[in-house]
Every structure is written in C-alpha cells, then in structure tokens.
Design an enzyme around this catalytic site. Structure first.
Site, PDB file in Angstrom:
ATOM      1  N   SER A 192     -43.326  26.330 -33.229  1.00  0.00           N
ATOM      2  CA  SER A 192     -44.077  27.281 -32.418  1.00  0.00           C
ATOM      3  C   SER A 192     -44.815  28.353 -33.212  1.00  0.00           C
ATOM      4  O   SER A 192     -45.745  28.957 -32.701  1.00  0.00           O
ATOM      5  CB  SER A 192     -43.164  27.934 -31.394  1.00  0.00           C
ATOM      6  OG  SER A 192     -42.103  28.597 -32.041  1.00  0.00           O
ATOM      7  N   HIS A 220     -43.981  22.611 -27.136  1.00  0.00           N
ATOM      8  CA  HIS A 220     -45.401  22.643 -27.508  1.00  0.00           C
ATOM      9  C   HIS A 220     -45.985  21.257 -27.775  1.00  0.00           C
ATOM     10  O   HIS A 220     -47.088  21.146 -28.306  1.00  0.00           O
ATOM     11  CB  HIS A 220     -45.589  23.537 -28.734  1.00  0.00           C
ATOM     12  CG  HIS A 220     -45.148  24.941 -28.494  1.00  0.00           C
ATOM     13  ND1 HIS A 220     -45.926  25.869 -27.839  1.00  0.00           N
ATOM     14  CD2 HIS A 220     -43.970  25.569 -28.775  1.00  0.00           C
ATOM     15  CE1 HIS A 220     -45.272  27.014 -27.743  1.00  0.00           C
ATOM     16  NE2 HIS A 220     -44.088  26.848 -28.308  1.00  0.00           N
ATOM     17  N   LYS A 254     -45.653  26.092 -20.394  1.00  0.00           N
ATOM     18  CA  LYS A 254     -46.739  26.082 -21.386  1.00  0.00           C
ATOM     19  C   LYS A 254     -47.839  25.144 -20.864  1.00  0.00           C
ATOM     20  O   LYS A 254     -48.646  25.559 -20.043  1.00  0.00           O
ATOM     21  CB  LYS A 254     -46.176  25.726 -22.747  1.00  0.00           C
ATOM     22  CG  LYS A 254     -45.221  26.859 -23.166  1.00  0.00           C
ATOM     23  CD  LYS A 254     -44.564  26.724 -24.446  1.00  0.00           C
ATOM     24  CE  LYS A 254     -43.807  27.987 -24.820  1.00  0.00           C
ATOM     25  NZ  LYS A 254     -42.793  28.461 -23.876  1.00  0.00           N
TER      26      LYS A 254
HETATM   27  C1  LIG Z   1     -40.259  25.948 -29.039  1.00  0.00           C
HETATM   28  C2  LIG Z   1     -39.848  26.731 -27.830  1.00  0.00           C
HETATM   29  N1  LIG Z   1     -38.722  26.380 -27.190  1.00  0.00           N
HETATM   30  C3  LIG Z   1     -38.304  27.056 -26.110  1.00  0.00           C
HETATM   31  C4  LIG Z   1     -39.004  28.120 -25.595  1.00  0.00           C
HETATM   32  C5  LIG Z   1     -38.487  28.863 -24.398  1.00  0.00           C
HETATM   33  O1  LIG Z   1     -39.193  28.487 -23.275  1.00  0.00           O
HETATM   34  P1  LIG Z   1     -39.409  29.425 -22.003  1.00  0.00           P
HETATM   35  O2  LIG Z   1     -40.411  30.468 -22.390  1.00  0.00           O
HETATM   36  O3  LIG Z   1     -39.935  28.485 -20.985  1.00  0.00           O
HETATM   37  O4  LIG Z   1     -38.102  30.022 -21.648  1.00  0.00           O
HETATM   38  C6  LIG Z   1     -40.189  28.504 -26.208  1.00  0.00           C
HETATM   39  C7  LIG Z   1     -40.966  29.645 -25.670  1.00  0.00           C
HETATM   40  O5  LIG Z   1     -41.865  30.184 -26.211  1.00  0.00           O
HETATM   41  C8  LIG Z   1     -40.628  27.798 -27.363  1.00  0.00           C
HETATM   42  O6  LIG Z   1     -41.753  28.129 -27.999  1.00  0.00           O
END
Ligand SMILES: Cc1ncc(COP(=O)(O)O)c(C=O)c1O
Length: 408
Positions: A192, A220, A254
């Site tokens: 991310s 992502h 996302k």
């Molecule tokens: C790689 C990754 N996993 C999990 C999450 C958590 O997801 P959520 O924002 O839907 O709680 C994010 C959020 O930015 C993320 O980038």
C-alpha cells in the site's frame, strides 16, 4: 504537571505536547495536509472549500464511486432496511443482502465461501488473531499493512518479519521457524505504500515447501490486477481452483466503493471464522446499503470490462511520464505510485503548491514509511484522462524543480 509525576508520566505528556506543537506549527504555515473536509469527491475530483481539484490520491481505482447502478442498489437497500441493523452479524445483524454479498464475493474470488465484515482492518486483525495462538508462528512482510501487524500482535503467535518482498529472507524465516505449531505467511498483494506486487509464485512455492499456510491481502489488487480485475492470481496466471492461497482477504472500501472487508476461502475455514472472528461477533454489522453497494460493484466490474483496461492504460502512462520527468517511483507496478521526496518539509510544501495549481495529493511521512523515504503517494484511476495525467505530471515536475527535488 505536579512534581510527584513519574518520569514515564512526564514522557507520556511530552509526547502529546510535541505532536500537538508539530501540528499547530504545520497549520500556522498552511502545510497541514490531512483531514480536509471535502464537499464532493469521486475517483478524479475533490472539492475542498469551494475549490474543485483534480485528485491523484483516490482509492477508487475503477472510478466506481457515484456509479448510478451502485447508488441505486444502495438506495433500494436503504428504503428496505433503513440505515443500520442494530446488531452484530453473529446475532441479529445478518440480512439477506449480507448473504448475497458473501455469495458474490465467493464467486468473484472463485472460492467455496466468503465472510464479510464491517472493515478491512477487522478482517485482517480478526482473522489472524482467530487462527493463531501462542504456539504458532506468523511470518509477515516487513511493509505489510498495519491491520496485519496488529493481527499478528493480537494473536500472541511467534511474530517474524521478513525483508520486503525478499524471497531469500522469507525462506530463511521459514527454515528457522520452530518445527511445532502452525506457520502462517502473510503479505499484501500490492503493497500500500510502495505500489509493488508480491512475488506470489515464489511465496507459494516456499509455503508448500515448508508446509505453511498463506494469507494474501488484496486491498489494492482487487479490481486492479489481471485482465478481468479479479486480482493477484489472475495477474500471475494461477488457477484459483488450485487453492494455493488459503486465506484471501480484501476490502470493500477501495475499488469497491463502500466499506467493509472480506475473507474468502474454503467452507470449513469460513465457517470457523464466522464463529471466531471477534470483530464479526462483537462489532456491529456492515449497513445493508453498504453491503448492497458492494455486491453491485462486483457486478459492475464484470459487466463494464473497459474499466480495468482503462486503468491499466492509465497506470502505464502515469508511470512512464513520471519516469521521463526523472521521478523515483520505487518499484511501483500498480495504480499506487510513490513519488520519493526524501524530505518532510519539501513533501509538505509540494502538497501545498500542487493544491495551488489545482491538484490534490497527499504526503506520507515517517513513521508510516522508512525515514528518508518521505513521499507523495499518488494514485491513478480509470477515471483520469491521459491529458489529466500529463497535466498533473507537468505540475509535479515544475514544483519538484522549484524545490530542488528534481534538477532544473
Ligand atoms: C493493504 C491494506 N489492508 C487493509 C486495509 C484496511 O482496510 P479498511 O480501510 O477497509 O479497513 C487497508 C486500508 O488502507 C490496506 O491498505
């Protein structure tokens, strides 16, 4: 502060004071870049204080936010069920729409079953801590998302990190892991902060060699990787039916323009998780309108295949133009493109100057990333035109030259 306060109490208050001072200072100089209150937002634009800006910081990779079919599905569910469920999924918070959403996720990810939670954060932290205990080992990429890290800590398992996407380091960690206990390897599919892609074929090979379970976070990569946007397996030409990824995690916040997270996998695993993930059992259910929006978004991805194609075209063009301008984008191969600045003040200044030029971007500073890798984390979506991408890169290059980030 009274004299009797211990030094640890003083340190506690000092931490709060220092952060507050830094925030005040940044605000005073117009450099505070976070928590803008926007009046309108989609995958390409954001309106802040009456100014409509072209944005390169949205997770709406397929530009589905505001899609009429998705909005209509959410409205219908809202009329039918109201705004919430007043319950946790486990007890009274499961509606017909939640069940339909889970079936849709399972069919999209080609697994036997799936479970949907109110956040991706809860899906990661809840799943890892539900699956592992004190006698187990969790092996996690060093730059995995915080929700994975928190799950590893919560699980109380022996927690080992391997160097980022480094297969020798992963092999060493697996080889040195205690022989007893379940081993779980966990990694983001698209990282991310860096935008690079996990070396999945090699991770799978090593997991099989050392008999470790594998969990992949597709926050992502869902809707992003593969010609049909089904994710990381499609990207590498791996048949999902082989079941080489034991636990497939993804978010509904996302590419999917809603909120929530999911775990997809085999029936027994999902049934176990339904009876053991704490955020599923002890935290309120995802609102039915959000579940309906999410389910419909999966349908739209399947129907409007041009969106993934356009995203891939935009990704290549964005990366190419940034490289031609001389920017360091690490090893990004996705819509997440870090522009390395390496200096906090310059990154904040670049953000401010870009806004003056009508472009909205966000800086990422340590400790979220390694010191000296302060960056502007840009994202491109299927909604951008090639002209908009070109315009943004020209603005970035002009500002970077004026700040001494790029040579004039
Ligand atoms: C790689 C990754 N996993 C999990 C999450 C958590 O997801 P959520 O924002 O839907 O709680 C994010 C959020 O930015 C993320 O980038």
């Amino acid at each position: 502060m009274s004299k009797s306060e211990s030094s640890s109490q003083k340190a506690f208050f000092a931490r709060i004071e220092i952060l507050n001072r830094r925030i005040q200072e940044a605000k005073k100089h117009g450099l505070y870049p976070y928590m803008h209150s926007s009046d309108a937002v989609d995958g390409v634009h954001i309106t802040v204080q009456g100014q409509s800006l072209l944005q390169f910081s949205s997770y709406s990779y397929l530009d589905l936010l505001g899609h009429p079919k998705i909005n209509a599905a959410a409205k219908k569910a809202l009329e039918e069920f109201g705004t919430g469920t007043h319950g946790v999924r486990f007890l009274t918070g499961t509606t017909r729409i939640h069940v339909e959403l889970e079936k849709k996720i399972a069919s999209f990810k080609k697994t036997e079953d799936a479970i949907a939670l109110s956040t991706g954060y809860g899906a990661n932290s809840g799943t890892i801590s539900a699956l592992l205990g004190r006698n187990d080992i969790v092996i996690s990429d060093k730059v995995n998302h915080a929700s994975i890290v928190d799950g590893c800590i919560l699980s109380r398992a022996h927690f080992v990190r391997f160097e980022h996407n480094d297969m020798e380091s992963l092999e060493k960690a697996l080889a040195e892991a205690p022989k007893k206990g379940t081993k779980l390897v966990v990694a983001d599919a698209v990282f991310s902060m860096d935008g690079d892609i996990v070396n999945l074929p090699e991770v799978i090979r090593l997991c099989r060699k050392f008999k470790a379970l594998l969990m992949i976070d597709e926050a992502h990569s869902l809707g992003v990787l593969g010609k049909k946007g089904t994710g990381i397996e499609e990207h590498f030409g791996i048949d999902p039916a082989e079941g080489l990824i034991d636990i497939k995690m993804g978010t509904l916040s996302k590419t999917i323009p809603s909120i929530g997270g999911y775990i997809a996998g085999n029936t027994k695993l999902i049934n176990y998780l339904r009876h053991s993930i704490r955020p599923y059992i002890f935290s309120a259910s995802l609102p039915p309108a959000s579940a309906a929006a999410a389910k419909t978004a999966f349908e739209v991805i399947e129907e409007e295949t041009w969106r993934v194609k356009k995203l891939h075209e935009n990704m290549s063009y964005f990366l190419k133009t940034l490289h031609v301008s001389g920017f360091d984008t690490l090893n990004s191969q996705s819509p997440i493109v870090p522009i390395i600045i390496g200096n906090d003040t310059k990154a904040l200044e670049m953000t401010r100057l870009a806004k003056n030029e009508g472009i909205f971007i966000v800086p990422i500073l340590p400790p979220a990333v390694q010191p000296n890798t302060t960056r502007i984390r840009t994202t491109v979506t299927a909604g951008h035109s090639l002209q908009e991408i070109e315009r943004a890169v020209n603005v970035f290059a002009k500002i970077a030259k004026s700040l001494g980030i790029l040579r004039p």
